[in-house]
Every structure is written in C-alpha cells, then in structure tokens.
Scaffold this active site. Structure first.
Site, PDB file in Angstrom:
ATOM      1  N   CYS A  56     -13.756 -22.292  -3.803  1.00 31.85           N
ATOM      2  CA  CYS A  56     -13.091 -23.584  -3.973  1.00 31.85           C
ATOM      3  C   CYS A  56     -11.613 -23.442  -3.601  1.00 31.85           C
ATOM      4  O   CYS A  56     -10.945 -22.488  -4.026  1.00 31.85           O
ATOM      5  CB  CYS A  56     -13.239 -24.057  -5.416  1.00 31.85           C
ATOM      6  SG  CYS A  56     -12.331 -25.580  -5.787  1.00 31.85           S
ATOM      7  N   CYS A  59      -9.497 -23.954  -7.201  1.00 29.94           N
ATOM      8  CA  CYS A  59      -9.557 -22.998  -8.317  1.00 29.94           C
ATOM      9  C   CYS A  59     -10.036 -21.616  -7.899  1.00 29.94           C
ATOM     10  O   CYS A  59     -10.190 -20.729  -8.746  1.00 29.94           O
ATOM     11  CB  CYS A  59     -10.435 -23.532  -9.434  1.00 29.94           C
ATOM     12  SG  CYS A  59     -12.171 -23.743  -8.957  1.00 29.94           S
ATOM     13  N   CYS A  69     -15.851 -31.103   2.698  1.00 29.74           N
ATOM     14  CA  CYS A  69     -15.488 -32.475   3.035  1.00 29.74           C
ATOM     15  C   CYS A  69     -15.538 -32.673   4.546  1.00 29.74           C
ATOM     16  O   CYS A  69     -14.948 -31.883   5.303  1.00 29.74           O
ATOM     17  CB  CYS A  69     -14.086 -32.796   2.508  1.00 29.74           C
ATOM     18  SG  CYS A  69     -13.541 -34.483   2.902  1.00 29.74           S
ATOM     19  N   CYS A  72     -11.563 -33.738   5.840  1.00 29.39           N
ATOM     20  CA  CYS A  72     -10.458 -32.774   5.873  1.00 29.39           C
ATOM     21  C   CYS A  72     -10.911 -31.325   5.872  1.00 29.39           C
ATOM     22  O   CYS A  72     -10.079 -30.414   5.841  1.00 29.39           O
ATOM     23  CB  CYS A  72      -9.513 -33.008   4.694  1.00 29.39           C
ATOM     24  SG  CYS A  72     -10.274 -32.787   3.078  1.00 29.39           S
ATOM     25  N   CYS A  77     -15.327 -27.130  -5.577  1.00 32.22           N
ATOM     26  CA  CYS A  77     -16.446 -27.172  -6.513  1.00 32.22           C
ATOM     27  C   CYS A  77     -16.697 -28.616  -6.919  1.00 32.22           C
ATOM     28  O   CYS A  77     -15.960 -29.528  -6.523  1.00 32.22           O
ATOM     29  CB  CYS A  77     -16.135 -26.312  -7.739  1.00 32.22           C
ATOM     30  SG  CYS A  77     -14.668 -26.853  -8.661  1.00 32.22           S
ATOM     31  N   HIS A  80     -13.680 -30.438  -8.727  1.00 32.98           N
ATOM     32  CA  HIS A  80     -12.530 -30.701  -7.866  1.00 32.98           C
ATOM     33  C   HIS A  80     -12.895 -31.603  -6.688  1.00 32.98           C
ATOM     34  O   HIS A  80     -12.020 -32.269  -6.127  1.00 32.98           O
ATOM     35  CB  HIS A  80     -11.930 -29.382  -7.365  1.00 32.98           C
ATOM     36  CG  HIS A  80     -11.203 -28.625  -8.425  1.00 32.98           C
ATOM     37  ND1 HIS A  80     -11.727 -27.536  -9.063  1.00 32.98           N
ATOM     38  CD2 HIS A  80      -9.972 -28.837  -8.989  1.00 32.98           C
ATOM     39  CE1 HIS A  80     -10.867 -27.076  -9.964  1.00 32.98           C
ATOM     40  NE2 HIS A  80      -9.770 -27.852  -9.947  1.00 32.98           N
ATOM     41  N   HIS A  84     -10.951 -34.827  -5.718  1.00 31.57           N
ATOM     42  CA  HIS A  84     -10.540 -34.998  -4.319  1.00 31.57           C
ATOM     43  C   HIS A  84     -10.971 -36.359  -3.796  1.00 31.57           C
ATOM     44  O   HIS A  84     -10.214 -37.046  -3.099  1.00 31.57           O
ATOM     45  CB  HIS A  84     -11.152 -33.872  -3.483  1.00 31.57           C
ATOM     46  CG  HIS A  84     -10.891 -34.006  -2.008  1.00 31.57           C
ATOM     47  ND1 HIS A  84      -9.666 -33.745  -1.441  1.00 31.57           N
ATOM     48  CD2 HIS A  84     -11.707 -34.388  -0.983  1.00 31.57           C
ATOM     49  CE1 HIS A  84      -9.731 -33.931  -0.135  1.00 31.57           C
ATOM     50  NE2 HIS A  84     -10.960 -34.340   0.162  1.00 31.57           N
ATOM     51  N   HIS A  91     -12.736 -40.234   1.577  1.00 36.29           N
ATOM     52  CA  HIS A  91     -13.348 -38.906   1.614  1.00 36.29           C
ATOM     53  C   HIS A  91     -14.597 -38.907   0.724  1.00 36.29           C
ATOM     54  O   HIS A  91     -14.641 -38.220  -0.303  1.00 36.29           O
ATOM     55  CB  HIS A  91     -12.343 -37.843   1.164  1.00 36.29           C
ATOM     56  CG  HIS A  91     -11.209 -37.663   2.112  1.00 36.29           C
ATOM     57  ND1 HIS A  91     -10.667 -36.433   2.426  1.00 36.29           N
ATOM     58  CD2 HIS A  91     -10.489 -38.571   2.846  1.00 36.29           C
ATOM     59  CE1 HIS A  91      -9.673 -36.584   3.294  1.00 36.29           C
ATOM     60  NE2 HIS A  91      -9.544 -37.888   3.550  1.00 36.29           N
ATOM     61  N   CYS A 184     -81.326 -16.482  20.943  1.00 34.45           N
ATOM     62  CA  CYS A 184     -80.975 -17.205  19.718  1.00 34.45           C
ATOM     63  C   CYS A 184     -79.495 -17.559  19.706  1.00 34.45           C
ATOM     64  O   CYS A 184     -79.095 -18.567  19.119  1.00 34.45           O
ATOM     65  CB  CYS A 184     -81.354 -16.399  18.484  1.00 34.45           C
ATOM     66  SG  CYS A 184     -80.519 -14.800  18.369  1.00 34.45           S
ATOM     67  N   HIS A 479     -79.457 -11.795  14.421  1.00 37.64           N
ATOM     68  CA  HIS A 479     -80.120 -13.069  14.721  1.00 37.64           C
ATOM     69  C   HIS A 479     -79.194 -14.213  14.341  1.00 37.64           C
ATOM     70  O   HIS A 479     -78.530 -14.183  13.300  1.00 37.64           O
ATOM     71  CB  HIS A 479     -81.438 -13.170  13.961  1.00 37.64           C
ATOM     72  CG  HIS A 479     -82.222 -14.403  14.280  1.00 37.64           C
ATOM     73  ND1 HIS A 479     -82.623 -14.716  15.552  1.00 37.64           N
ATOM     74  CD2 HIS A 479     -82.660 -15.409  13.477  1.00 37.64           C
ATOM     75  CE1 HIS A 479     -83.293 -15.861  15.535  1.00 37.64           C
ATOM     76  NE2 HIS A 479     -83.327 -16.292  14.282  1.00 37.64           N
TER      77      HIS A 479
END
Length: 548
Positions: A56, A59, A69, A72, A77, A80, A84, A91, A184, A479
């Site tokens: 991420c 973090c 995304c 951008c 995670c 976030h 975002h 977005h 046969c 057979h």
C-alpha cells in the site's frame, strides 16, 4: 445447480464503469497491461515491475486485498482505497491486484467488462480464432453416490439372462449378420452404424443413389453403394441373417492392408470405414465447407473438433490449436505394470477392487498434463524452449459421439502387450458440458468474461446411448458383440443371433466402444422407428451360418 445455457450471458453493466470508459477510453486498461503477471494455471494478478511484493502506498502494508487505481496508478489497501476514492473525484474504478478483476467502490462490488478481460487475456492467448465464445462456468461434475455403485463380485459371477426367443415384434432393421470368417469385429461395428439415427436416415431416404453414383460408373466397386445396399437389405423386413459379403469385398478393396480372414480390431475397422466413405463421397460431389470442415456424410455425422492448450510454465503464454476427430480414445485409470510374473496375465476386476467410470475417464482426458523434460516446446513469448503444460478439451461435438476405451496396452519398456479387463461404469444419459472448451477455459480463468464475436450458436451437449460394443477374450484372440438400444429396450447382436436382454446384462458387459447420439435425435429416432419405409431390396447373397 444453475441451469446450463448454451452461451454465457454478460451481467448488467456498471454505470460508473461506463462513465469511466466514456471519459478515458481503454487507456486505463492498457496502462496495467505491462504489470500483469499470469501463472501457468491461468490465474492473473497485477504487480509493479519495481516491486516483487505489492504494498500500500499509504501504510506500506501488504496484507489483505490491495487495489490498483486506473486513474492515478496508486496501490492501496481497502481502507486507504476508500479514503482515496472519497478524496479524489472520479477515482471510482480500481483493479483487485490479487485477482486482476475490476472493482467499483461506488457499487461496492466487482464489475465486469469484456474489453478489460480481453486486455488481460491477450498476454498469454495466441492464435485464438474470431468466432469462439466462452460458455458458462464449469459446473460441479457428478460423482458416484454409494447407492449407485455396482458390486464387482456380483458382476463377475454373472447375471442371469432371460431366455427369450426371437420375436416378430422386434423393431424393423434388427437383423443378424452372418460371420464370414472371423468377422465379428466388422459385424459389431456395422450393427452400431446401421442403427445410428442420422446415418440410417441418410441412406434410407436416398442420400446416396447407386443408379446415379459417379464412382459406380467409373469403378466396379463403390463402398457407399454397397453400404446403401446393406441398409436396404437390413431394413427390408426380412428376419433371416444377412451376409454382408459384397460390403466385405468392397472394404477389402478400400483397405488392402487389412484384407484377410484374420481377426481385426473393431476400432481400427471403424476408422477405416469412415475414411473409406469420406474418400468416395467427398471427392465425388460433396467438397469442403468454407471453414475447412468436410461435408461428406461420415464427417458431418461423426466428426467434431478438439482444442489443445499448451501453456508455458515460465510466463503463462498459451498456444491454442484445434484438431478434428471422429472418435475420442479414453484411458482407463492409470494401471502400472506389475513387477511379478502376474504381469503376463490380463488385469481383471478381481485384481483391482476400484471401479473405473466413464466420467472419470473424461476427467482424465481433460485434466492438465505437465509435459516431460524431453518434450519442451518453443514459447513465442520467452523465445526459447520451456517446460509446458497441456490441456485437452472439446470445442465441437458431433451428432453421433463415439468413445473408444483403450483396453489394449503396449509397453516398450517392458516389451510386452496385454488386455485390460477392467470394469467400466458408464451412464446411459451423458452430459458433455463439463468437458467442453468453454467450460474448461472458464474454469481455468475463473470469473473472467472474454466473449468473441460471431459465435452465439447453441451447442447440444446432452446425449443418449444407443449402441455399445464389447470385447471378450485376450489380446491374441477374442470375440466382439454389440448391444443396441431401440425403443429403450436392449438387444444383444452376436453375429447372426439377436436376443433381447435386460439393462443389467448390458451394464455388466465389458465395453470397448460406446456410441451416443444427441438426445433429441434419439427420441425422434424412436418416434420414427415405426414409420420407417420397408425396403424392397432383397439379399444379393444367400445367408450362411458362422461364428468366430
């Protein structure tokens, strides 16, 4: 279980995704193309080239779901990503890094777009013809329940057979075939072909006219003409055994390498016979279709198409090829050669307590197989030979499906051959959906939509058994006997002798070739059986008695 549709139906589009594509087009999709990584199993994920482990941006965490995304290119995670999305207007669409699937944070759900799937799959699919559509996701394959397993011990002891004399109410066309000297193998296959509904309708409705046949005017013998003669004689209403001597002579001329009074293989005869019909009819007046398929009566009824996917184990690049077939040869469960003197004996059901099933054989046929180190194939993406994985599936089914069970095993290492007397359990009604290319591909790529334009035609995958050929004896001598299912009643065709048998007798037999026909054709054939016209054609040769 959800109903099986002939083609996959796309979900309703996401309005937020539609707005994103209207503003940005496919630029966002193309931006992640270089970040896509595909495993040999077909699973795709998104990884930045400068990061072995995605983290991420806010973090630096790498646990849980991460999202990329499309505006951008930031990675975040779940927590976030929500922040975002709230702070950055527009977005709304991101990509689940682990699954390489679109996610809309306004809908709080996965969203689907064929254009996105096409970008993802273009990394490892090559030579994919336009016109193929991916069908419904692979459904759970049926498993045998404890209530339907047959006891091998009871089967080996034999099933009581009802002693029934020949009846005048037998269906039209049910007529014995005299043995002409170890034939046969031929009689058993001919009985199956004589009662294959599409082939029977073709010849009895005048599909091949001996009077106007161009081959007959140029050559003394014509295999389709003699097959037409045999159909006319068998469906003439005469119950006395018929001698297919003229057909045998014509087939010998067609397949000189098999012309002898020695015992032959029924499966080899079946392939040879279809090739003979193709050679005579295709060159005379049928020609080829624009897609490369053959329109001769043999291939229009029995021919289908297999799909072979070879995937590079290093980069996930997949090469796809297609091959025609007139029958599918299936391996039984893997049986290793014993190291003792018992290896010289055929494997019997008593030596193997487990039961093989036809569905298990089809599972084995379509299972991914890792190619050996001596079979490395050139990868176009890696530009060198790499370890590969191969998977077979069925792209197109024929009207009549022939399944051949490999019972004759040959080992170059042990320098020996043998017959596998292993019992096989098979259904009378067969659904081929799980083994179709559409299902196999959908299962491999997961919840992925990749629709090809122009192929929305339904595929009939439900079949009914109408004939089965058994082999008894050893590799050197044996057979062949055929069983026919007419009006849901089974009949045993043992050369010149026809007897009515019950379903238990058929299931206890050791099947070698199984013939299925599309379910709707099977039911229609039963309805039309009573109204078939009785041919005025009589036998050219006197009936003789014989057996092998």
């Amino acid at each position: 279980m959800a109903p099986r549709n002939p083609s996959y139906t796309n979900p309703k589009p996401c309005l937020h995704l539609a707005d994103f594509k209207l503003k940005h087009g496919l630029s966002g999709y193309k931006s992640i193309k270089k970040c896509l990584v595909t495993s040999p199993s077909g699973r795709s994920s998104v990884k930045k080239p400068n990061r072995k482990i995605p983290r991420c941006n806010y973090c630096s965490g790498c646990q849980g779901r991460l999202y990329f995304c499309l505006i951008c290119s930031s990675v975040a995670c779940l927590d976030h990503t929500l922040l975002h999305n709230q702070s950055e207007i527009g977005h709304d669409i991101s990509v689940d890094i682990e699954r390489a699937e679109l996610y809309c944070f306004l809908c709080c759900d996965q969203v689907y777009d064929p254009d996105f799937d096409k970008v993802v799959m273009s990394n490892y699919i090559m030579d994919m013809p336009i016109g193929e559509s991916i069908g419904e996701r692979l459904s759970k394959r049926r498993r045998l329940g404890p209530g339907v397993e047959l006891k091998l011990q009871e089967l080996q002891q034999g099933v009581p057979i009802r002693d029934r004399k020949e009846k005048s109410c037998y269906p039209l066309g049910l007529r014995g075939l005299n043995n002409l000297g170890s034939t046969c193998f031929m009689n058993s296959v001919l009985q199956a072909l004589l009662h294959a509904p599409p082939l029977r309708n073709y010849f009895l409705s005048g599909g091949h006219h001996p009077e106007t046949c161009q081959k007959r005017t140029k050559q003394p013998l014509c295999l389709p003409c003699d097959i037409n003669l045999m159909f006319s004689a068998v469906f003439s209403g005469d119950r006395t055994p018929y001698s297919p001597a003229q057909f045998l002579h014509s087939w010998w001329q067609q397949s000189a390498n098999l012309a002898s009074y020695g015992q032959q293989d029924a499966h080899e005869f079946f392939i040879s016979l279809l090739d003979g019909i193709h050679e005579k009819e295709n060159k005379s007046w049928h020609g080829n279709r624009g897609d490369g398929g053959c329109q001769c009566i043999a291939h229009s009824i029995f021919s289908g198409q297999l799909r072979s996917d070879v995937t590079c184990m290093s980069c996930g690049f997949t090469s796809t090829t297609y091959d025609p077939y007139v029958d599918i040869s299936l391996d039984l469960d893997t049986i290793n050669f014993p190291s003792t003197e018992a290896a010289k004996k055929p494997i019997t059901s008593n030596e193997n307590s487990s039961i093989s099933t036809l569905l298990g054989c089809l599972d084995l046929f379509t299972r991914p197989e890792k190619l050996g180190s001596d079979q490395k194939l050139y990868c176009q993406n890696c530009e060198e030979k790499q370890d590969s994985m191969k998977q077979m599936s069925i792209r197109r089914l024929p009207s009549v499906l022939c399944l051949h069970i490999k019972r004759f095993e040959h080992s170059l290492v042990k320098k020996m051959s043998r017959k596998i007397d292993r019992y096989l359990q098979y259904p009378f009604s067969l659904d081929m959906t799980p083994y179709m290319a559409s299902s196999i591909v959908r299962n491999r790529f997961g919840n992925r939509i990749f629709a090809f334009e122009g192929d929305e035609s339904p595929m009939y995958t439900e079949f009914e058994i109408f004939a089965m050929i058994t082999h008894s004896g050893t590799l050197e001598s044996g057979h062949y006997v055929s069983y026919l299912r007419l009006r849901n009643q089974w009949y045993k065709c043992d050369d010149a002798w026809i007897t009515e048998v019950d379903e238990t007798t058929v299931r206890a037999s050791q099947c070698y070739m199984i013939f299925y026909v599309q379910k709707m054709l099977y039911h229609k054939a039963n309805e039309d059986l009573n109204s078939l016209p009785i041919s005025s054609q009589r036998d050219t040769f006197l009936p003789i008695a014989g057996c092998c």
